[in-house]
Each structure stands twice: as structure tokens, then as C-alpha cells.
Scaffold this motif. Structure first.
Motif, mmCIF file in Angstrom:
data_model
loop_
_atom_site.group_PDB
_atom_site.id
_atom_site.type_symbol
_atom_site.label_atom_id
_atom_site.label_comp_id
_atom_site.label_asym_id
_atom_site.label_seq_id
_atom_site.Cartn_x
_atom_site.Cartn_y
_atom_site.Cartn_z
ATOM 1 N N LYS A 1 0.840 -1.203 0.000
ATOM 2 C CA LYS A 1 0.000 0.000 0.000
ATOM 3 C C LYS A 1 0.874 1.252 0.000
ATOM 4 N N ASN B 1 1.829 2.087 -3.323
ATOM 5 C CA ASN B 1 0.665 2.177 -4.211
ATOM 6 C C ASN B 1 0.627 1.003 -5.196
ATOM 7 N N ALA B 2 1.014 -0.169 -4.709
ATOM 8 C CA ALA B 2 1.079 -1.342 -5.568
ATOM 9 C C ALA B 2 0.158 -2.456 -5.074
ATOM 10 N N PHE B 3 -0.783 -2.105 -4.223
ATOM 11 C CA PHE B 3 -1.674 -3.141 -3.698
ATOM 12 C C PHE B 3 -2.867 -3.291 -4.636
ATOM 13 N N ASP B 4 -2.638 -3.997 -5.733
ATOM 14 C CA ASP B 4 -3.671 -4.220 -6.745
ATOM 15 C C ASP B 4 -4.252 -5.623 -6.586
ATOM 16 N N GLY B 5 -5.021 -6.045 -7.559
ATOM 17 C CA GLY B 5 -5.662 -7.355 -7.513
ATOM 18 C C GLY B 5 -4.662 -8.499 -7.387
ATOM 19 N N GLU B 6 -3.565 -8.395 -8.105
ATOM 20 C CA GLU B 6 -2.538 -9.449 -8.028
ATOM 21 C C GLU B 6 -1.897 -9.476 -6.646
ATOM 22 N N GLN C 1 -3.314 -8.583 -3.917
ATOM 23 C CA GLN C 1 -4.320 -9.128 -3.009
ATOM 24 C C GLN C 1 -4.296 -10.662 -3.042
#
Length: 134
Positions: free
Chosen positions: A74, A77-82, A84
Motif C-alpha cells: 500500500k 501504491n502497488a496493492f492491486d488485484g494481483e 491481493q
């Protein structure tokens, strides 16, 4: 005196012996019921023990993944679907490594599909964590 002894023996044979059989029957039923109650209590105690163990393990694994992986992603700013999916798998793997064989066997017996149950439980804990720590 001999007559009274014979009378008492007759009373004993006619009344008390059949009465003892009836009392024994009800005593055996009573003991059987109590044994079943103890079994139910033991099963409930065992279930509570494993469910508490599983709940604590899930909570700890979710928190650990959040602290070691999710927060850093986070911050980038890289907490995307992948990310997750990776976080979920990390949590699941840590949970499976943490749970005892007995707890896993209990889950299999109580819920059937252990993986589905744990996935649901992890998702619920993640959502609870989001509400508690926005």
C-alpha cells in the motif's frame, strides 16, 4: 421367631428382588444418559478448543500478512488485484502451517472442505480488520 424369618424371606423374595431388578434397570438407563451427556460435553469442549485455536490462528495470520506485506504494498501504491491474491495465499499458507493436524482433522469432520472453510474465514477476518483499522 422362625416364622418371622420365613415371612421376611418371602417378602424379600416376592417384593424386594423384583424391585431391585426395576431399580437396576432405571439405574442403568440413568448411567447411560449421563454417559451420553458427558460425551456431548466433551465433543463441545473439543469443538470449542479447535474453533478457538483456528480463530486465533486466522486472526494472527491476517495481521501478520497485513504488517509484513499489505502495508508495504500500500505504501508503494502497488496493492492491486494481483497483490491481493499474493496476500491471500501468504495468509493461507501461514495458516495451514500453523494449524495442528488435529485442528485440520476437526475442520474436515465438522465442515467437510477445509480449504473452502478457511478461505471464507480468512476473507471474513480481512473484512473485520478493514472495519476495525480503516
Amino acid at each position: 421367631i422362625m416364622d418371622w424369618i420365613q415371612v421376611l424371606q418371602e417378602i424379600f423374595n416376592l417384593v424386594l428382588i423384583p424391585l431391585l431388578g426395576i431399580v437396576a434397570k432405571y439405574f442403568i438407563q440413568f448411567v447411560s444418559i449421563k454417559i451420553e451427556e458427558i460425551k456431548v460435553k466433551q465433543t463441545n469442549a473439543e469443538a470449542i478448543k479447535y474453533l478457538d485455536q483456528i480463530d486465533k490462528a486466522v486472526t494472527n495470520c491476517v495481521i501478520a500478512t497485513n504488517q509484513t506485506y499489505v502495508e508495504s504494498m500500500k505504501n508503494k501504491n502497488a496493492f492491486d488485484g494481483e497483490a491481493q491474491k499474493v496476500a491471500f495465499q501468504m495468509t493461507y499458507d501461514a495458516l495451514m502451517a500453523t494449524l495442528t493436524t488435529e485442528a485440520k482433522n476437526f475442520l474436515a469432520m465438522a465442515y467437510g472442505d477445509v480449504e473452502v472453510y478457511l478461505h471464507t474465514l480468512i476473507e471474513a477476518k480481512v473484512n473485520t480488520n478493514k472495519i476495525v483499522q480503516p
